[in-house]
Design a protein around this motif. Structure first.
Motif, PDB file in Angstrom:
ATOM      1  N   GLY A 190      20.089   9.527   5.115  1.00  0.00           N
ATOM      2  CA  GLY A 190      19.479   8.214   5.255  1.00  0.00           C
ATOM      3  C   GLY A 190      17.981   8.177   5.438  1.00  0.00           C
ATOM      4  O   GLY A 190      17.405   7.096   5.502  1.00  0.00           O
ATOM      5  N   GLY A 191      17.331   9.318   5.538  1.00  0.00           N
ATOM      6  CA  GLY A 191      15.885   9.311   5.690  1.00  0.00           C
ATOM      7  C   GLY A 191      15.186   8.909   4.411  1.00  0.00           C
ATOM      8  O   GLY A 191      15.808   8.715   3.371  1.00  0.00           O
ATOM      9  N   GLY A 192      13.878   8.744   4.518  1.00  0.00           N
ATOM     10  CA  GLY A 192      13.108   8.383   3.336  1.00  0.00           C
ATOM     11  C   GLY A 192      11.756   7.834   3.697  1.00  0.00           C
ATOM     12  O   GLY A 192      11.317   7.905   4.853  1.00  0.00           O
ATOM     13  N   LEU A 193      11.112   7.258   2.708  1.00  0.00           N
ATOM     14  CA  LEU A 193       9.790   6.665   2.872  1.00  0.00           C
ATOM     15  C   LEU A 193       9.945   5.151   2.998  1.00  0.00           C
ATOM     16  O   LEU A 193      10.626   4.525   2.179  1.00  0.00           O
ATOM     17  N   VAL A 194       9.295   4.599   3.994  1.00  0.00           N
ATOM     18  CA  VAL A 194       9.367   3.152   4.211  1.00  0.00           C
ATOM     19  C   VAL A 194       8.008   2.667   4.684  1.00  0.00           C
ATOM     20  O   VAL A 194       7.260   3.406   5.339  1.00  0.00           O
ATOM     21  N   GLN A 195       7.684   1.425   4.344  1.00  0.00           N
ATOM     22  CA  GLN A 195       6.423   0.848   4.787  1.00  0.00           C
ATOM     23  C   GLN A 195       6.500   0.406   6.238  1.00  0.00           C
ATOM     24  O   GLN A 195       7.594   0.117   6.747  1.00  0.00           O
ATOM     25  N   GLY A 245       6.857  -1.741   9.361  1.00  0.00           N
ATOM     26  CA  GLY A 245       7.600  -2.988   9.499  1.00  0.00           C
ATOM     27  C   GLY A 245       8.954  -2.969   8.816  1.00  0.00           C
ATOM     28  O   GLY A 245       9.759  -3.886   9.010  1.00  0.00           O
ATOM     29  N   GLY A 246       9.198  -1.944   8.038  1.00  0.00           N
ATOM     30  CA  GLY A 246      10.455  -1.841   7.308  1.00  0.00           C
ATOM     31  C   GLY A 246      11.590  -1.295   8.150  1.00  0.00           C
ATOM     32  O   GLY A 246      11.441  -1.042   9.353  1.00  0.00           O
ATOM     33  N   SER A 247      12.734  -1.105   7.487  1.00  0.00           N
ATOM     34  CA  SER A 247      13.947  -0.652   8.175  1.00  0.00           C
ATOM     35  C   SER A 247      14.605   0.497   7.412  1.00  0.00           C
ATOM     36  O   SER A 247      14.459   0.613   6.190  1.00  0.00           O
ATOM     37  N   LEU A 248      15.316   1.307   8.171  1.00  0.00           N
ATOM     38  CA  LEU A 248      16.139   2.371   7.613  1.00  0.00           C
ATOM     39  C   LEU A 248      17.369   2.535   8.489  1.00  0.00           C
ATOM     40  O   LEU A 248      17.332   2.193   9.680  1.00  0.00           O
ATOM     41  N   ARG A 249      18.417   3.075   7.898  1.00  0.00           N
ATOM     42  CA  ARG A 249      19.590   3.420   8.687  1.00  0.00           C
ATOM     43  C   ARG A 249      19.952   4.878   8.426  1.00  0.00           C
ATOM     44  O   ARG A 249      20.154   5.285   7.272  1.00  0.00           O
ATOM     45  N   THR A 285       7.195   8.333  12.265  1.00  0.00           N
ATOM     46  CA  THR A 285       7.303   9.393  11.270  1.00  0.00           C
ATOM     47  C   THR A 285       7.660  10.716  11.935  1.00  0.00           C
ATOM     48  O   THR A 285       6.976  11.156  12.872  1.00  0.00           O
ATOM     49  N   ALA A 286       8.738  11.327  11.468  1.00  0.00           N
ATOM     50  CA  ALA A 286       9.219  12.569  12.062  1.00  0.00           C
ATOM     51  C   ALA A 286      10.434  13.062  11.278  1.00  0.00           C
ATOM     52  O   ALA A 286      10.981  12.332  10.440  1.00  0.00           O
ATOM     53  N   VAL A 287      10.833  14.263  11.590  1.00  0.00           N
ATOM     54  CA  VAL A 287      12.134  14.742  11.139  1.00  0.00           C
ATOM     55  C   VAL A 287      13.145  14.352  12.211  1.00  0.00           C
ATOM     56  O   VAL A 287      12.945  14.652  13.395  1.00  0.00           O
ATOM     57  N   TYR A 288      14.181  13.679  11.797  1.00  0.00           N
ATOM     58  CA  TYR A 288      15.200  13.193  12.718  1.00  0.00           C
ATOM     59  C   TYR A 288      16.416  14.122  12.646  1.00  0.00           C
ATOM     60  O   TYR A 288      16.913  14.443  11.555  1.00  0.00           O
ATOM     61  N   TYR A 289      16.906  14.514  13.817  1.00  0.00           N
ATOM     62  CA  TYR A 289      18.031  15.439  13.918  1.00  0.00           C
ATOM     63  C   TYR A 289      19.198  14.776  14.633  1.00  0.00           C
ATOM     64  O   TYR A 289      19.032  14.166  15.695  1.00  0.00           O
ATOM     65  N   CYS A 290      20.358  14.940  14.062  1.00  0.00           N
ATOM     66  CA  CYS A 290      21.582  14.479  14.700  1.00  0.00           C
ATOM     67  C   CYS A 290      22.056  15.531  15.699  1.00  0.00           C
ATOM     68  O   CYS A 290      21.933  16.733  15.445  1.00  0.00           O
ATOM     69  N   GLY A 317      17.891  18.362   9.621  1.00  0.00           N
ATOM     70  CA  GLY A 317      16.994  17.232   9.824  1.00  0.00           C
ATOM     71  C   GLY A 317      16.894  16.359   8.587  1.00  0.00           C
ATOM     72  O   GLY A 317      17.109  16.814   7.465  1.00  0.00           O
ATOM     73  N   THR A 318      16.558  15.111   8.820  1.00  0.00           N
ATOM     74  CA  THR A 318      16.281  14.201   7.728  1.00  0.00           C
ATOM     75  C   THR A 318      14.911  13.565   7.983  1.00  0.00           C
ATOM     76  O   THR A 318      14.648  13.064   9.077  1.00  0.00           O
ATOM     77  N   LEU A 319      14.052  13.607   6.987  1.00  0.00           N
ATOM     78  CA  LEU A 319      12.672  13.170   7.163  1.00  0.00           C
ATOM     79  C   LEU A 319      12.549  11.664   7.010  1.00  0.00           C
ATOM     80  O   LEU A 319      13.004  11.080   6.029  1.00  0.00           O
ATOM     81  N   VAL A 320      11.906  11.068   7.989  1.00  0.00           N
ATOM     82  CA  VAL A 320      11.544   9.650   7.936  1.00  0.00           C
ATOM     83  C   VAL A 320      10.027   9.562   7.907  1.00  0.00           C
ATOM     84  O   VAL A 320       9.359  10.069   8.815  1.00  0.00           O
ATOM     85  N   THR A 321       9.512   8.922   6.879  1.00  0.00           N
ATOM     86  CA  THR A 321       8.070   8.748   6.745  1.00  0.00           C
ATOM     87  C   THR A 321       7.760   7.269   6.684  1.00  0.00           C
ATOM     88  O   THR A 321       8.283   6.552   5.826  1.00  0.00           O
ATOM     89  N   VAL A 322       6.942   6.820   7.617  1.00  0.00           N
ATOM     90  CA  VAL A 322       6.535   5.419   7.662  1.00  0.00           C
ATOM     91  C   VAL A 322       5.061   5.349   7.271  1.00  0.00           C
ATOM     92  O   VAL A 322       4.190   5.787   8.017  1.00  0.00           O
ATOM     93  N   SER A 323       4.821   4.815   6.103  1.00  0.00           N
ATOM     94  CA  SER A 323       3.458   4.804   5.579  1.00  0.00           C
ATOM     95  C   SER A 323       3.314   3.729   4.518  1.00  0.00           C
ATOM     96  O   SER A 323       4.262   3.436   3.788  1.00  0.00           O
ATOM     97  N   SER A 324       2.125   3.176   4.444  1.00  0.00           N
ATOM     98  CA  SER A 324       1.847   2.206   3.395  1.00  0.00           C
ATOM     99  C   SER A 324       1.230   2.886   2.176  1.00  0.00           C
ATOM    100  O   SER A 324       0.924   2.223   1.188  1.00  0.00           O
TER     101      SER A 324
END
Length: 112
Positions: free
Chosen positions: A7-12, A14-18, A87-92, A105-112
């Motif tokens: 479920g990780g990914g790149l998001v702007q 104010g955005g959302s991820l699950r 922004t980080a690598v998220y680990y369950c 880990g799954t990478l979450v990047t929050v960037s415009s």
């Protein structure tokens, strides 16, 4: 216990991820599951956790924005109003007494 995160990914901002994490194997004795994250140059930190009884806890930095939930052998992390500092690598994580199990880990990047 094996944990498969997704479920990780790149998001702007104010955005959302699950994020999702599916547990398999000897899961009957798992007491709690949760999510940790590690940003570059920082230590791994707890983001949110949930016990088998449904008791939740959150890092102060994500309270009101993130929601953890659990459905049978899967734990979810709904992340709203994301900020660049998320922004980080998220680990369950799954805990069975004194033993910790970790997913990849799954990478979450929050960037415009």
């Amino acid at each position: 216990v094996q944990l498969q995160a997704s479920g990780g990914g790149l998001v702007q901002p104010g955005g959302s991820l699950r994020l999702s994490c599916a547990a398999s194997g000897s899961i009957s004795s798992i007491y709690s599951m949760g999510w940790y994250r590690q940003a570059p140059g920082k230590q791994r930190e707890l983001v949110a956790g949930i016990t088998i009884d449904g008791v939740t806890n959150y890092a102060d930095s994500v309270k009101g924005r993130f929601t953890i939930s659990r459905d049978s052998d899967t734990v979810y992390l709904r992340m709203n109003s994301l900020k660049p500092e998320d922004t980080a690598v998220y680990y369950c994580n799954a805990r069975d007494g004194p033993i910790d199990f970790w997913g990849q880990g799954t990478l979450v990047t929050v960037s415009s």
